[in-house]
Design a protein around this motif. Structure first.
Motif: not given
Lengths: 467, 467
Positions: A407-427
């Protein structure tokens, strides 16, 4: 008295003056009472010059001959370094990959180590000499043909030797002070990381951090070799890669948990491959035993980025079982390793879906050619190829036990006006794909959001070692 | 279909263009149906550049490390040459000295071959490939340490491999057209010699002719390897060195007669050392069988000269048994090889005599230091050192059966106003020492007196190969 394996890259031995400087450091370590084994790369631009010579002869040199050619580079640097150490009154002998017992498979140019039998190195060390070993090279088991290990090969040689010799530490000398929380060329406030776990380092390397290559970290993790990444231009401590990482309390349990889910398949040799020359009387290191007392480490190790990938979208794939598998079979048969994969939710009305994946941009042509060839049997309508993407990865063992990191990652990017195109995660990692031209801003925004910025600008040039 | 061993020196593979040119010649020989094994030196100035690098590190590099350093040179040239041949569609593989089975003693920098076991080379040839072998290098029997063979090492590698493979001929490619009756830089009318015997070539090499080194000729003679010295810049035939020489009728009986009395002690390996991989079905060459029909060859092969020696005179040595022996013991213990030795008749009244000898000028300091140290026990009064001498040698198997050769030589020199300071002879050679500044005139006078001048000026630059 410890047994130390030190590895020096090409920039550390670029000329006679550099070789003498490195020799002083090695002689100092030996005089301080430690046993020292040194792995060395070719001098400065030697490898590039040899490649250039080969290209003057033929555009497609046979890989067996290319390996013989390139291994001349380490012969030169290792013998000169041994001479320089000897001239300081410290006994030193140099050894080729073959003499050091580095046995590989027969994949010229990208050989894998299958055994290390360093009896000659052990004998030299036992006799009090510094052993200098050619990095990047080995020899095939049955035909005694010379092989090279490919990118990051010298680091891998060093870690493999350290494992086989049961060394106390493998010091990787480079032209930067250690592993940083981000590339200081992009984030001037990036901090040097003092300790990082194998798993975190693995994710950082797989996500684009260039200071250590993936296979070297994999090898170190498998054999529990403590790796110290440090600068050959200063005496300060660098970054220690061990079982115990950024979030120390967690390190003991994260090992072997399959954390590196999206990384390439493990490439280390089978267990038991490097069992020669055990050093008697040295107890095995207890896994994670140093973890106690480091509870207050930060959650996040760092922010890695990668600009070398491309994205392929396969449009309108029939949403029936087996079609996605067919796509990935076709791509794998072309020798291409995929990274992130996203399948959009199928539009129920059409029965069609889009499948996107990322891959090294250098494999783009091979993948699109293979997919185009198989368009009839896969049955998609079109391919979209995009090599203007960037990938940002947030790595830290601590994120497992701290909800809200995404959540913190995505809002930081949103605040900077950056669009996320793909997401992947590990542990212990979250990766996002952005537009390439927004990647630097994204790295800076995330680095700040996770309070990784140092108070002062360390301003160190951050670069990788070639081999 | 013959088996040919070809050796190319550094000037023949100085750059990519030269390597491609040599590759064409090799591919041509292979396509013509012959089996081809190639021995190659390091490219052009590579060896000098590597020595220069070592000297930047330390003035006294350990010889083991120096050998590792220098052998990088052949790795580069051999792999590039294999690439170049492959690119022409002819299969080629390169092999290090170790892979080629060149086993040496442990005298780094001047190792002697003690065995050649070229099973990998034979296998490559049997499989239809051209085998490229690193010249100048070998490996020790027990420790697998890399060694170099010293000056002329690549020629020796080629002849040793030719012997072990039972090759039909060993072609030594160089930058001159063959062996000449004299150095064409001094005697513009010098002629290329078409055929010369091992014994004659041995005397020529020992007397200063630089086109082939002594040990290479010794090796060829011992194992009866036909050697063809020819230019890599033309396709003409050069000089054939075999049992049958300038005076063919005599060649059959001169062999093994100990003709090279003043040459250095034989340095070839013991008999039976190179017995691996016999080629089935190829009969041994009958010694001297080609001699018939070549009765009208000239008496003299050529005139060699040497400007690299110095003369030491030990003045007023007590003329009692054992004193001369003591002098030569002292000099030998200093590692110096003597060439010519002259003892003046003792003056009966004084009981003293003078002993003069020549030696390589490079050993002058070592010899005078050793003799000065032992002045008390030898009991001489003074030493005279003279490095302004020249040595002229007239070589020819025919002189054995032709009386008057010495008389003709001495009168030719007398007519030219040249004083003779020392004389030594073997069965097929007469050498004289003159003032250094009269040597060129002496060579020209003798060349003319023995009717060696060609009708036209061949004007070919005459030079040696470095290794």
């Amino acid at each position: 008295m410890a047994l130390i394996v030190q590895k020096y890259g090409g920039s550390s031995v670029a000329d006679a003056a550099s070789i003498k400087r490195v020799a002083k450091r090695i002689a100092g370590a030996r005089r301080a009472g430690d046993d020292v084994v040194v792995v060395v790369s070719a001098m400065g631009d030697t490898t590039d010059e040899l490649i250039d010579l080969a290209n003057q002869i033929t555009p497609l040199p046979p890989s067996r001959e290319m390996d013989i050619l390139l291994t001349a580079g380490e012969r030169i640097s290792m013998s000169l370094l041994a001479m320089a150490i000897s001239s300081l009154g410290v006994e030193a002998q140099s050894f080729t990959g073959q003499q050091a017992g580095v046995i590989t498979d027969e994949a010229h140019g990208r050989a894998r180590i299958i055994d290390v039998s360093p009896s000659r190195i052990q004998a030299a060390v036992d006799a009090g000499a510094v052993a200098i070993v050619a990095g990047f090279q080995g020899v095939t088991q049955h035909t005694n043909d010379v092989t090279t290990l490919g990118r990051g090969g010298s680091d891998t040689t060093a870690v493999a030797l350290a494992a086989a010799l049961h060394a106390d530490v493998c010091e990787i000398y480079t032209d930067v002070d250690g592993v940083f929380t981000a590339d200081p060329r992009i984030v001037p406030t990036a901090r040097k990381i003092d300790r990082i776990s194998y798993d975190e380092m693995l994710e950082m390397a797989a996500s684009g951090a260039k200071v250590l290559v993936l296979r070297c970290v994999e090898y170190a993790r498998r054999y529990r070799v403590p790796v110290h990444v440090r600068s050959s231009f200063s005496t300060g401590t660098g970054t220690l890669v061990t079982d115990v990482g950024t979030d120390a309390a967690d390190a003991g349990t994260s090992l072997g948990a399959g954390a590196a889910a999206t990384a390439a398949a493990p490439t280390s040799p089978g267990a038991g491959a490097t069992t020669s020359s055990p050093r008697p009387g040295r107890p095995d290191r207890p896994d994670g035993a140093e973890g106690a007392g480091q509870m207050e480490q930060p959650i996040i190790s760092g922010v890695a980025h990668d600009r070398s990938e491309a994205k392929i979208t396969v449009v309108d794939v029939p949403d029936v079982p087996g079609k996605a598998a067919r796509i990935f079979q076709v791509v794998a048969a072309a020798g291409v390793n995929l990274d992130m994969i996203v399948q959009n939710v199928s539009a129920a009305s059409t029965g069609l879906t889009d499948i996107s994946f990322t891959l090294p941009a250098s494999d783009g042509a091979a993948a699109t050619t293979a997919l185009t060839e198989h368009q009839p049997d896969i049955g998609y309508t079109s391919l979209q190829y995009d090599d203007t993407i960037g990938k940002l990865s947030l790595v830290g063992a601590g994120m497992k036990s701290h909800p809200g990191v995404s959540a913190r990652l995505f809002s930081a990017l949103a605040d900077a006006g950056i669009n996320i195109e793909m997401i992947s995660t590990s542990e212990i990692r979250i990766s996002v794909v952005t537009r390439a031209d927004q990647l630097d801003d994204a790295v800076r925004a995330v680095h700040t959001a996770f309070e990784l910025d140092s108070e002062q600008d360390e301003a160190v040039v951050y670069g990788g070692t070639g081999r």
